[in-house]
Scaffold this motif. Structure first.
Motif, PDB file in Angstrom:
ATOM      1  N   LYS A  75       0.844  -1.193   0.000  1.00  0.00           N
ATOM      2  CA  LYS A  75       0.000   0.000   0.000  1.00  0.00           C
ATOM      3  C   LYS A  75       0.881   1.245   0.000  1.00  0.00           C
ATOM      4  O   LYS A  75       1.052   1.926   0.994  1.00  0.00           O
ATOM      5  CB  LYS A  75      -0.908  -0.012   1.223  1.00  0.00           C
ATOM      6  CG  LYS A  75      -1.850  -1.189   1.246  1.00  0.00           C
ATOM      7  CD  LYS A  75      -2.833  -1.116   0.105  1.00  0.00           C
ATOM      8  CE  LYS A  75      -3.799  -2.270   0.143  1.00  0.00           C
ATOM      9  NZ  LYS A  75      -4.558  -2.407  -1.050  1.00  0.00           N
ATOM     10  N   THR A  76       1.488   1.501  -1.107  1.00  0.00           N
ATOM     11  CA  THR A  76       2.315   2.688  -1.244  1.00  0.00           C
ATOM     12  C   THR A  76       1.736   3.544  -2.348  1.00  0.00           C
ATOM     13  O   THR A  76       1.030   3.041  -3.224  1.00  0.00           O
ATOM     14  CB  THR A  76       3.766   2.326  -1.600  1.00  0.00           C
ATOM     15  OG1 THR A  76       3.761   1.657  -2.857  1.00  0.00           O
ATOM     16  CG2 THR A  76       4.368   1.425  -0.538  1.00  0.00           C
ATOM     17  N   PRO A  77       2.013   4.831  -2.339  1.00  0.00           N
ATOM     18  CA  PRO A  77       1.508   5.685  -3.418  1.00  0.00           C
ATOM     19  C   PRO A  77       1.994   5.231  -4.795  1.00  0.00           C
ATOM     20  O   PRO A  77       1.259   5.304  -5.763  1.00  0.00           O
ATOM     21  CB  PRO A  77       2.053   7.062  -3.060  1.00  0.00           C
ATOM     22  CG  PRO A  77       2.347   6.999  -1.606  1.00  0.00           C
ATOM     23  CD  PRO A  77       2.695   5.577  -1.305  1.00  0.00           C
ATOM     24  N   LEU A  78       3.227   4.773  -4.869  1.00  0.00           N
ATOM     25  CA  LEU A  78       3.750   4.342  -6.163  1.00  0.00           C
ATOM     26  C   LEU A  78       2.973   3.141  -6.670  1.00  0.00           C
ATOM     27  O   LEU A  78       2.629   3.061  -7.853  1.00  0.00           O
ATOM     28  CB  LEU A  78       5.242   4.012  -6.050  1.00  0.00           C
ATOM     29  CG  LEU A  78       5.903   3.539  -7.331  1.00  0.00           C
ATOM     30  CD1 LEU A  78       5.790   4.611  -8.412  1.00  0.00           C
ATOM     31  CD2 LEU A  78       7.352   3.179  -7.094  1.00  0.00           C
ATOM     32  N   THR A  79       2.675   2.202  -5.791  1.00  0.00           N
ATOM     33  CA  THR A  79       1.911   1.033  -6.197  1.00  0.00           C
ATOM     34  C   THR A  79       0.520   1.431  -6.668  1.00  0.00           C
ATOM     35  O   THR A  79       0.037   0.938  -7.683  1.00  0.00           O
ATOM     36  CB  THR A  79       1.795   0.042  -5.021  1.00  0.00           C
ATOM     37  OG1 THR A  79       3.104  -0.304  -4.596  1.00  0.00           O
ATOM     38  CG2 THR A  79       1.046  -1.199  -5.425  1.00  0.00           C
ATOM     39  N   ALA A  80      -0.111   2.324  -5.927  1.00  0.00           N
ATOM     40  CA  ALA A  80      -1.441   2.787  -6.324  1.00  0.00           C
ATOM     41  C   ALA A  80      -1.392   3.480  -7.677  1.00  0.00           C
ATOM     42  O   ALA A  80      -2.265   3.285  -8.526  1.00  0.00           O
ATOM     43  CB  ALA A  80      -1.994   3.730  -5.257  1.00  0.00           C
ATOM     44  N   LEU A  81      -0.340   4.282  -7.883  1.00  0.00           N
ATOM     45  CA  LEU A  81      -0.184   4.972  -9.164  1.00  0.00           C
ATOM     46  C   LEU A  81      -0.016   3.975 -10.297  1.00  0.00           C
ATOM     47  O   LEU A  81      -0.663   4.075 -11.340  1.00  0.00           O
ATOM     48  CB  LEU A  81       1.010   5.934  -9.108  1.00  0.00           C
ATOM     49  CG  LEU A  81       1.370   6.590 -10.428  1.00  0.00           C
ATOM     50  CD1 LEU A  81       0.268   7.543 -10.866  1.00  0.00           C
ATOM     51  CD2 LEU A  81       2.679   7.317 -10.319  1.00  0.00           C
ATOM     52  N   LEU A  82       0.859   3.001 -10.090  1.00  0.00           N
ATOM     53  CA  LEU A  82       1.095   2.018 -11.140  1.00  0.00           C
ATOM     54  C   LEU A  82      -0.153   1.196 -11.433  1.00  0.00           C
ATOM     55  O   LEU A  82      -0.446   0.891 -12.585  1.00  0.00           O
ATOM     56  CB  LEU A  82       2.254   1.104 -10.740  1.00  0.00           C
ATOM     57  CG  LEU A  82       3.617   1.780 -10.681  1.00  0.00           C
ATOM     58  CD1 LEU A  82       4.665   0.816 -10.160  1.00  0.00           C
ATOM     59  CD2 LEU A  82       4.020   2.306 -12.046  1.00  0.00           C
ATOM     60  N   GLN A  83      -0.919   0.874 -10.389  1.00  0.00           N
ATOM     61  CA  GLN A  83      -2.148   0.124 -10.612  1.00  0.00           C
ATOM     62  C   GLN A  83      -3.158   0.935 -11.400  1.00  0.00           C
ATOM     63  O   GLN A  83      -3.809   0.424 -12.303  1.00  0.00           O
ATOM     64  CB  GLN A  83      -2.748  -0.304  -9.274  1.00  0.00           C
ATOM     65  CG  GLN A  83      -1.997  -1.433  -8.613  1.00  0.00           C
ATOM     66  CD  GLN A  83      -2.537  -1.772  -7.239  1.00  0.00           C
ATOM     67  OE1 GLN A  83      -3.277  -0.994  -6.652  1.00  0.00           O
ATOM     68  NE2 GLN A  83      -2.136  -2.924  -6.728  1.00  0.00           N
ATOM     69  N   SER A  84      -3.267   2.216 -11.092  1.00  0.00           N
ATOM     70  CA  SER A  84      -4.230   3.037 -11.828  1.00  0.00           C
ATOM     71  C   SER A  84      -3.791   3.240 -13.269  1.00  0.00           C
ATOM     72  O   SER A  84      -4.609   3.271 -14.172  1.00  0.00           O
ATOM     73  CB  SER A  84      -4.441   4.369 -11.123  1.00  0.00           C
ATOM     74  OG  SER A  84      -3.262   5.121 -11.125  1.00  0.00           O
ATOM     75  N   VAL A  85      -2.478   3.376 -13.487  1.00  0.00           N
ATOM     76  CA  VAL A  85      -1.974   3.506 -14.863  1.00  0.00           C
ATOM     77  C   VAL A  85      -2.250   2.222 -15.627  1.00  0.00           C
ATOM     78  O   VAL A  85      -2.660   2.252 -16.789  1.00  0.00           O
ATOM     79  CB  VAL A  85      -0.474   3.846 -14.860  1.00  0.00           C
ATOM     80  CG1 VAL A  85       0.120   3.710 -16.243  1.00  0.00           C
ATOM     81  CG2 VAL A  85      -0.256   5.245 -14.325  1.00  0.00           C
ATOM     82  N   GLN A  86      -2.046   1.106 -14.966  1.00  0.00           N
ATOM     83  CA  GLN A  86      -2.308  -0.173 -15.610  1.00  0.00           C
ATOM     84  C   GLN A  86      -3.786  -0.321 -15.965  1.00  0.00           C
ATOM     85  O   GLN A  86      -4.128  -0.810 -17.038  1.00  0.00           O
ATOM     86  CB  GLN A  86      -1.866  -1.312 -14.700  1.00  0.00           C
ATOM     87  CG  GLN A  86      -1.990  -2.675 -15.347  1.00  0.00           C
ATOM     88  CD  GLN A  86      -1.539  -3.780 -14.412  1.00  0.00           C
ATOM     89  OE1 GLN A  86      -1.471  -3.609 -13.218  1.00  0.00           O
ATOM     90  NE2 GLN A  86      -1.215  -4.913 -14.987  1.00  0.00           N
ATOM     91  N   GLN A  87      -4.664   0.123 -15.063  1.00  0.00           N
ATOM     92  CA  GLN A  87      -6.085   0.065 -15.345  1.00  0.00           C
ATOM     93  C   GLN A  87      -6.442   0.948 -16.532  1.00  0.00           C
ATOM     94  O   GLN A  87      -7.262   0.581 -17.370  1.00  0.00           O
ATOM     95  CB  GLN A  87      -6.887   0.482 -14.122  1.00  0.00           C
ATOM     96  CG  GLN A  87      -6.861  -0.546 -13.008  1.00  0.00           C
ATOM     97  CD  GLN A  87      -7.471  -0.015 -11.726  1.00  0.00           C
ATOM     98  OE1 GLN A  87      -7.809   1.161 -11.635  1.00  0.00           O
ATOM     99  NE2 GLN A  87      -7.592  -0.883 -10.736  1.00  0.00           N
ATOM    100  N   GLN A  88      -5.813   2.093 -16.606  1.00  0.00           N
ATOM    101  CA  GLN A  88      -6.098   2.983 -17.733  1.00  0.00           C
ATOM    102  C   GLN A  88      -5.556   2.418 -19.033  1.00  0.00           C
ATOM    103  O   GLN A  88      -6.119   2.627 -20.096  1.00  0.00           O
ATOM    104  CB  GLN A  88      -5.520   4.368 -17.487  1.00  0.00           C
ATOM    105  CG  GLN A  88      -6.331   5.154 -16.494  1.00  0.00           C
ATOM    106  CD  GLN A  88      -5.970   6.614 -16.521  1.00  0.00           C
ATOM    107  OE1 GLN A  88      -5.022   7.011 -17.187  1.00  0.00           O
ATOM    108  NE2 GLN A  88      -6.725   7.414 -15.806  1.00  0.00           N
ATOM    109  N   MET A  89      -4.433   1.705 -18.930  1.00  0.00           N
ATOM    110  CA  MET A  89      -3.861   1.119 -20.140  1.00  0.00           C
ATOM    111  C   MET A  89      -4.790   0.033 -20.693  1.00  0.00           C
ATOM    112  O   MET A  89      -4.791  -0.221 -21.886  1.00  0.00           O
ATOM    113  CB  MET A  89      -2.491   0.507 -19.840  1.00  0.00           C
ATOM    114  CG  MET A  89      -1.442   1.526 -19.447  1.00  0.00           C
ATOM    115  SD  MET A  89      -0.936   2.561 -20.799  1.00  0.00           S
ATOM    116  CE  MET A  89       0.069   1.423 -21.708  1.00  0.00           C
TER     117      MET A  89
END
Length: 162
Positions: free
Chosen positions: A46-60
């Motif tokens: 649960k880190t901001p970087l992980t959340a960011l990467l997950q959201s980018v992946q969802q958008q991809m």
């Protein structure tokens, strides 16, 4: 590979332990690993970087907002994501929700809360300009092998830089 503990199921957890320069490997099935207290499920940090990467992946994976198109330049948000550049100034209005979301994820806010830019003091600008000019003169003096002039310029440069 069969589990070392039960000898029946396939081993899915492989542990390597080094004690006093002696390496041992244990291969366990999921059930035996759980009995020994080894966590086998992968949890995301649960880190901001992980959340960011997950959201980018969802958008991809595909987003209906990618189909929005700027009425002026015909650029899409997908084009922006591919190139990192908006098509025109009107794209900021067209893609405002997506851009706000992106800024929120990257910077944690959509408003600038840091220090405001302050221009340098006029005397600092003058000194920086003088230093650049002296360096250029020094370079030319060295190229022309005018070493006495170069020494004077070097001394002057030291005075100004201090």
């Amino acid at each position: 590979m069969v589990c070392d503990a039960c000898g029946e199921r396939d081993a899915v957890v492989h542990l390597t332990q080094v004690v006093d320069e002696t390496m041992t490997q244990v291969h366990l099935c999921e059930q035996c690993a759980a009995e020994k207290g080894v966590e086998t499920t992968v949890t995301s940090a649960k880190t901001p970087l992980t959340a960011l990467l997950q959201s980018v992946q969802q958008q991809m994976a595909g987003n209906p907002s990618d189909q929005a198109r700027c009425a002026f330049c015909q650029a899409t948000y997908k084009d922006f994501r591919a190139s990192g550049r908006l098509g025109c100034a009107r794209c900021y209005g067209t893609f405002e929700p997506q851009l706000r979301d992106l800024l929120q994820r990257v910077h944690g806010a959509t408003r600038h809360t840091g220090l405001a830019y302050g221009p340098p003091a006029p005397d600092q600008l003058q000194r920086a300009s003088t230093v650049l000019e002296l360096r250029e003169q020094l370079r030319r003096a060295i190229e022309l092998e005018q070493f006495e002039q170069a020494a004077k310029l070097r001394d002057r440069l030291k005075e100004v830089a201090e």
